[in-house]
Design a protein around this motif. Structure first.
Motif, PDB file in Angstrom:
ATOM      1  N   TYR A  95      -4.835   5.312   2.350  1.00  0.00           N
ATOM      2  CA  TYR A  95      -3.928   4.295   1.808  1.00  0.00           C
ATOM      3  C   TYR A  95      -4.598   3.624   0.611  1.00  0.00           C
TER       4      TYR A  95
ATOM      5  N   TYR B 266       0.846  -1.185   0.000  1.00  0.00           N
ATOM      6  CA  TYR B 266       0.000   0.000   0.000  1.00  0.00           C
ATOM      7  C   TYR B 266       0.880   1.232   0.000  1.00  0.00           C
TER       8      TYR B 266
ATOM      9  N   ARG C 122      -3.935   0.441  -2.370  1.00  0.00           N
ATOM     10  CA  ARG C 122      -3.124  -0.726  -2.724  1.00  0.00           C
ATOM     11  C   ARG C 122      -2.443  -0.478  -4.063  1.00  0.00           C
TER      12      ARG C 122
END
Length: 178
Positions: free
Chosen positions: A94, A73, A96
Motif C-alpha cells: 500500500y 492509500y 499513500r
C-alpha cells in the motif's frame, strides 16, 4: 481505533454539513449532500460491529476525505512472503496517495481512519482476520527456503468491502488502522 482521527472525521463531517446547509444558494439550486457522510457512516457501522460496504462513496468523497486530512492509500502489487506444501502467505503493498489528481487512477483506494500508518507498507494476510502492517520488505537471504522478511509494526489493517466508484472509477473502501 484512534479517537483523534475519528473525532477529526466527525468534526470534518459536521463542518462540511454546516457549510453546505449554511451556504447561500439560489432557490432553484438543489442542496448538495455531505460527501464525507458515507465515510462517517462506514466508521459508525464498523464501530457497531458491522462489516458492510460503504454506500455512496464517490470521487467527491475521496477528495473531501483528502481535504479533511484523512489519508488515502492505494493498493499495489501482491507478493508471496513464504510458500510451503501447506499453502502460501501473501502480502499486499500500500502507498499513500498525496496528489489529488492520482485519486482517479485505476488502483484500489482506501480512506484510512484510526491510527497513522507509514507512507509505504505491506499488509501480511494472516489467520483470524488479523492483517498485520509490516515495513521494509526484503529477500530473506535463506538459500533453501527463500521468501521475504520484513520488520513488524504493532498495527493492523481492517478494511471494509469495496465498492465501485460511479463513472468507472477505481474500487474504494474504508480501512481502519489499529
Amino acid at each position: 481505533m484512534n479517537t483523534r482521527k475519528l473525532s477529526q472525521l466527525l468534526a470534518a463531517t459536521a463542518l462540511s454539513t454546516a457549510v453546505v446547509t449554511g451556504a447561500a444558494a439560489p432557490a432553484s439550486a438543489a442542496p448538495r449532500s455531505n460527501p464525507l457522510a458515507p465515510i462517517a457512516a462506514s466508521v459508525e457501522n464498523a464501530s457497531a460491529g458491522g462489516s458492510g460496504a460503504p454506500e455512496g462513496l464517490t470521487a467527491d468523497a475521496l477528495i473531501a476525505a483528502r481535504n479533511a486530512g484523512l489519508p488515502i492509500y492505494e493498493s499495489g502489487r501482491v507478493v508471496i512472503v513464504s510458500a510451503t506444501k501447506m499453502g502460501a502467505i501473501y502480502a499486499t503493498e500500500y502507498r499513500r496517495v498525496h496528489d489529488v489528481d492520482a485519486l482517479d487512477s485505476p488502483a484500489t483506494k482506501f480512506v484510512v481512519v484510526g491510527a497513522a500508518a507509514p507512507d509505504n507498507f505491506y499488509v501480511v494476510h494472516g489467520y483470524n482476520n488479523r492483517d498485520s502492517i509490516v515495513v521494509n520488505m526484503r529477500p530473506s537471504g535463506d538459500p533453501v527456503w527463500g521468501g521475504l522478511s520484513y520488520d513488524t509494526t504493532p498495527q493492523s489493517w481492517w478494511n471494509s468491502p469495496l465498492v465501485q466508484l460511479p463513472g468507472g472509477g477505481p474500487d474504494v473502501g474504508v480501512a481502519f488502522v489499529r
